[in-house]
Write a protein that holds these residues in place. Sequence first.
Motif, PDB file in Angstrom:
ATOM      1  N   LEU A   2      35.136  80.682  45.900  1.00 16.64           N
ATOM      2  CA  LEU A   2      35.729  81.502  44.841  1.00 16.64           C
ATOM      3  C   LEU A   2      37.248  81.488  44.915  1.00 16.64           C
ATOM      4  CD1 LEU A   2      34.902  83.556  42.618  1.00 16.64           C
ATOM      5  CD2 LEU A   2      35.351  85.290  44.299  1.00 16.64           C
ATOM      6  N   VAL A   8      42.401  82.807  43.586  1.00 17.59           N
ATOM      7  CA  VAL A   8      42.449  84.259  43.764  1.00 17.59           C
ATOM      8  C   VAL A   8      42.928  84.560  45.180  1.00 17.59           C
ATOM      9  CG1 VAL A   8      41.079  86.352  43.951  1.00 17.59           C
ATOM     10  CG2 VAL A   8      40.570  84.710  42.170  1.00 17.59           C
ATOM     11  N   ASP A   9      43.985  85.290  45.322  1.00 17.92           N
ATOM     12  CA  ASP A   9      44.308  85.781  46.650  1.00 17.92           C
ATOM     13  C   ASP A   9      44.264  87.306  46.595  1.00 17.92           C
ATOM     14  OD1 ASP A   9      46.691  86.766  45.698  1.00 17.92           O
ATOM     15  OD2 ASP A   9      47.813  84.985  46.259  1.00 17.92           O
ATOM     16  N   GLN A  10      44.401  87.904  47.765  1.00 18.82           N
ATOM     17  CA  GLN A  10      44.223  89.347  47.835  1.00 18.82           C
ATOM     18  C   GLN A  10      45.176  90.102  46.911  1.00 18.82           C
ATOM     19  OE1 GLN A  10      44.098  91.030  51.715  1.00 18.82           O
ATOM     20  NE2 GLN A  10      42.108  90.146  52.161  1.00 18.82           N
ATOM     21  N   ARG A  11      46.409  89.642  46.856  1.00 12.16           N
ATOM     22  CA  ARG A  11      47.400  90.378  46.071  1.00 12.16           C
ATOM     23  C   ARG A  11      47.065  90.339  44.581  1.00 12.16           C
ATOM     24  NH1 ARG A  11      52.799  87.853  45.991  1.00 12.16           N
ATOM     25  NH2 ARG A  11      51.319  86.340  46.485  1.00 12.16           N
ATOM     26  N   TYR A  13      44.161  89.671  43.218  1.00 10.44           N
ATOM     27  CA  TYR A  13      42.899  90.337  42.902  1.00 10.44           C
ATOM     28  C   TYR A  13      43.077  91.850  42.845  1.00 10.44           C
ATOM     29  CZ  TYR A  13      38.152  91.869  42.709  1.00 10.44           C
ATOM     30  OH  TYR A  13      37.008  92.485  42.292  1.00 10.44           O
ATOM     31  N   LYS A  14      43.828  92.385  43.786  1.00  8.40           N
ATOM     32  CA  LYS A  14      44.042  93.844  43.797  1.00  8.40           C
ATOM     33  C   LYS A  14      44.717  94.295  42.500  1.00  8.40           C
ATOM     34  CE  LYS A  14      45.058  96.417  47.492  1.00  8.40           C
ATOM     35  NZ  LYS A  14      45.645  96.854  48.762  1.00  8.40           N
ATOM     36  N   ALA A  17      42.105  94.005  39.703  1.00  9.87           N
ATOM     37  CA  ALA A  17      41.101  95.078  39.797  1.00  9.87           C
ATOM     38  C   ALA A  17      41.687  96.402  39.326  1.00  9.87           C
ATOM     39  CB  ALA A  17      40.594  95.193  41.231  1.00  9.87           C
ATOM     40  N   GLN A  21      40.120  98.790  36.226  1.00 13.61           N
ATOM     41  CA  GLN A  21      39.366  99.991  36.624  1.00 13.61           C
ATOM     42  C   GLN A  21      39.825 101.193  35.809  1.00 13.61           C
ATOM     43  OE1 GLN A  21      37.988 100.409  40.785  1.00 13.61           O
ATOM     44  NE2 GLN A  21      39.799  99.269  41.257  1.00 13.61           N
TER      45      GLN A  21
ATOM     46  N   ILE B 190      33.099  88.119  51.921  1.00 14.00           N
ATOM     47  CA  ILE B 190      34.302  87.925  51.115  1.00 14.00           C
ATOM     48  C   ILE B 190      35.092  89.226  51.061  1.00 14.00           C
ATOM     49  CG2 ILE B 190      35.128  87.467  48.753  1.00 14.00           C
ATOM     50  CD1 ILE B 190      33.221  85.297  48.569  1.00 14.00           C
ATOM     51  N   ASP B 191      36.373  89.132  51.302  1.00 17.74           N
ATOM     52  CA  ASP B 191      37.209  90.324  51.297  1.00 17.74           C
ATOM     53  C   ASP B 191      38.487  90.005  50.534  1.00 17.74           C
ATOM     54  OD1 ASP B 191      38.913  92.406  51.833  1.00 17.74           O
ATOM     55  OD2 ASP B 191      38.393  92.575  53.950  1.00 17.74           O
ATOM     56  N   LEU B 192      38.594  90.555  49.336  1.00 21.94           N
ATOM     57  CA  LEU B 192      39.791  90.273  48.548  1.00 21.94           C
ATOM     58  C   LEU B 192      40.780  91.432  48.585  1.00 21.94           C
ATOM     59  CD1 LEU B 192      38.665  88.109  45.499  1.00 21.94           C
ATOM     60  CD2 LEU B 192      39.742  87.425  47.622  1.00 21.94           C
ATOM     61  N   GLY B 193      40.687  92.245  49.619  1.00 20.97           N
ATOM     62  CA  GLY B 193      41.769  93.181  49.891  1.00 20.97           C
ATOM     63  C   GLY B 193      41.651  94.581  49.330  1.00 20.97           C
ATOM     64  N   ILE B 194      40.494  94.918  48.735  1.00 16.38           N
ATOM     65  CA  ILE B 194      40.334  96.305  48.279  1.00 16.38           C
ATOM     66  C   ILE B 194      40.095  97.168  49.527  1.00 16.38           C
ATOM     67  CG2 ILE B 194      38.938  97.881  46.873  1.00 16.38           C
ATOM     68  CD1 ILE B 194      40.385  95.858  45.142  1.00 16.38           C
ATOM     69  N   ASP B 195      40.866  98.252  49.659  1.00 18.03           N
ATOM     70  CA  ASP B 195      40.698  99.084  50.858  1.00 18.03           C
ATOM     71  C   ASP B 195      40.261 100.506  50.529  1.00 18.03           C
ATOM     72  OD1 ASP B 195      42.974 100.006  49.722  1.00 18.03           O
ATOM     73  OD2 ASP B 195      44.316  99.518  51.380  1.00 18.03           O
ATOM     74  N   ALA B 202      34.733  97.164  42.602  1.00 16.44           N
ATOM     75  CA  ALA B 202      35.759  96.123  42.579  1.00 16.44           C
ATOM     76  C   ALA B 202      35.745  95.332  43.888  1.00 16.44           C
ATOM     77  CB  ALA B 202      37.134  96.754  42.362  1.00 16.44           C
ATOM     78  N   ALA B 203      35.446  96.002  44.996  1.00 16.26           N
ATOM     79  CA  ALA B 203      35.421  95.315  46.293  1.00 16.26           C
ATOM     80  C   ALA B 203      34.290  94.293  46.347  1.00 16.26           C
ATOM     81  CB  ALA B 203      35.281  96.335  47.418  1.00 16.26           C
ATOM     82  N   ALA B 205      32.480  92.899  43.741  1.00 15.67           N
ATOM     83  CA  ALA B 205      32.311  91.965  42.621  1.00 15.67           C
ATOM     84  C   ALA B 205      32.576  90.498  43.018  1.00 15.67           C
ATOM     85  CB  ALA B 205      33.192  92.385  41.446  1.00 15.67           C
ATOM     86  N   PRO B 206      33.650  90.199  43.781  1.00 10.61           N
ATOM     87  CA  PRO B 206      33.881  88.801  44.146  1.00 10.61           C
ATOM     88  C   PRO B 206      32.740  88.200  44.978  1.00 10.61           C
ATOM     89  CG  PRO B 206      35.854  90.108  44.540  1.00 10.61           C
ATOM     90  CD  PRO B 206      34.746  91.070  44.255  1.00 10.61           C
ATOM     91  N   THR B 321      40.652  96.784  55.014  1.00 12.55           N
ATOM     92  CA  THR B 321      40.076  96.338  53.752  1.00 12.55           C
ATOM     93  C   THR B 321      38.551  96.215  53.900  1.00 12.55           C
ATOM     94  OG1 THR B 321      40.504  94.078  54.401  1.00 12.55           O
ATOM     95  CG2 THR B 321      42.136  95.127  52.983  1.00 12.55           C
TER      96      THR B 321
END
Lengths: 153, 336
Positions: A2, A8-11, A13-14, A17, A21, B190-195, B202-203, B205-206, B321
């Motif tokens: 993915l 997609v990186d963490q920044r 995606y956050k 999102a 939301q 998978i961890d896209l950084g939602i904490d 949202a955490a 979904a990926p 996260t």
Amino acid sequence: MLSAKLGVDQRHYKAYAKSVQPPKPWAKNGLRAFLVGGAICLIGQGLQDLFVHIFHFSEKAAGNPTVAVLIIFSVLLTGFGVYDVFAQWAGAGSAVPVTGFANAVASAALEHKSEGYIVGVGTNMFKVAGPVIVFGVVSAFVVGLIRYLFHVI
Amino acid sequence: MLCGQQTWQFPTRPRVLGTGTIVGEKEGQGPLGDRFDLVVTDPYVGQDSFEKAERKLMEKAQETAVQKAGLTIESISMVISGDLLAQNISSHFAARTQGRPLFNVFSACATSMQAVAMGAQLVDTGYASNVLAAVSSHNSSAERAFRYPTEYGAQKPPTAHCTVTGAGALVVGKGNTGPIITHATLGKVIDLGIDNPWEMGAAMAPAAADTLARHFLDTGRKPEDYDLIATGDLARVGHPIARHLLLELGYDLGERFTDCGILMYDKTQSEVFSGGSGPACAACVTFGHLLLGLTEKCYRRILVVATGALLSPISSQQKDTIPCIAHAVAFERDGE
């Protein structure tokens, strides 16, 4: 897969999102908190006047029975399972010191009854309310110190 | 056998021999209320704590599934179960009286499909003649374990979930009738950084999007090959995000794409927030409602991807996260 394919990186995606939301309804929450918090204080004031005028307490002494009545109502509503429903609607308004604090203590006590009165209720009663006491005492000390320093100067 | 990189294909076509679903009052009042075997109105289920109540739900769901499969617990080769509580006490304690070999598994709310996948694999390879897969969750025991005391007045944001009270069990084995389990795609973390633990949709979904895309690649199937594709508990916030991510990956899932957390409650019900969550959410909706849809011939083939947020109360307090996982299982009707 993915992240490689989407870039997609963490920044990113956050941020994405966050944009999709539903936001917290700040204005609605603020208004409700203002109205409910004010209403609870109004009830408190009414109770205090009651104790002063009908039971002839002094203005200062009337504070204790007033707080006691508010605590009893808060604890009863917690026990009947109403307070948390009310708090979901009222938000910060229901966290007004006396009733919110009583709810925090009573709900933790109820929750841990299954582990017995000493290790359960006794140990966990202040689990939620504990920080209020800790930081209440610490900030009172700091404010007291500042006030004392001003007094000395 | 392995199909592609992360998918198991089951050539001997193990079947769902029986299911058992039991839910709490709020779930019973939802749109799927009559699709479950049993609705209990007492949150304590006659016990003296919520933890014991959850255990009771687990036991009843297992009993129902075994009974509906026309078997006895003695004839079950092994039990694979899991739940949300620490040390998986609901699963372990429910297994005390069974006297059957037990695998206890945990992938949070994705546990249901993990257990079903493992069960199908054991039956397919001949290591078990039939397997009982079961999961449970209880709103109040989960609140206590992960959030606040149940009666504490804290306001939850609209992105929150409502943990489903219930338990779902399924017997997989060899037989002549019942839905066939054809594939299972195992998810990666998978961890896209939602904490924020209030943003689990949202955490997760990926993870759901990744497992689904992997499933299509591994099996060569397309979304159109399924009549219904359901995520476990992304709910009203996470589900559109998964749809968006899949579109970016080139998969348009269209109308067939739904979510067990959305199906479980009506959005006008009080305090359901964005929708249902918990292992019992995907389990009860799939084992009750969706598999029934296969037997009722509403669907020919369905894919369920259960999603799990692998956080702990300590990790979220430490502001870490949220790693997430999703496991998918494909079911189909006889003769397809």
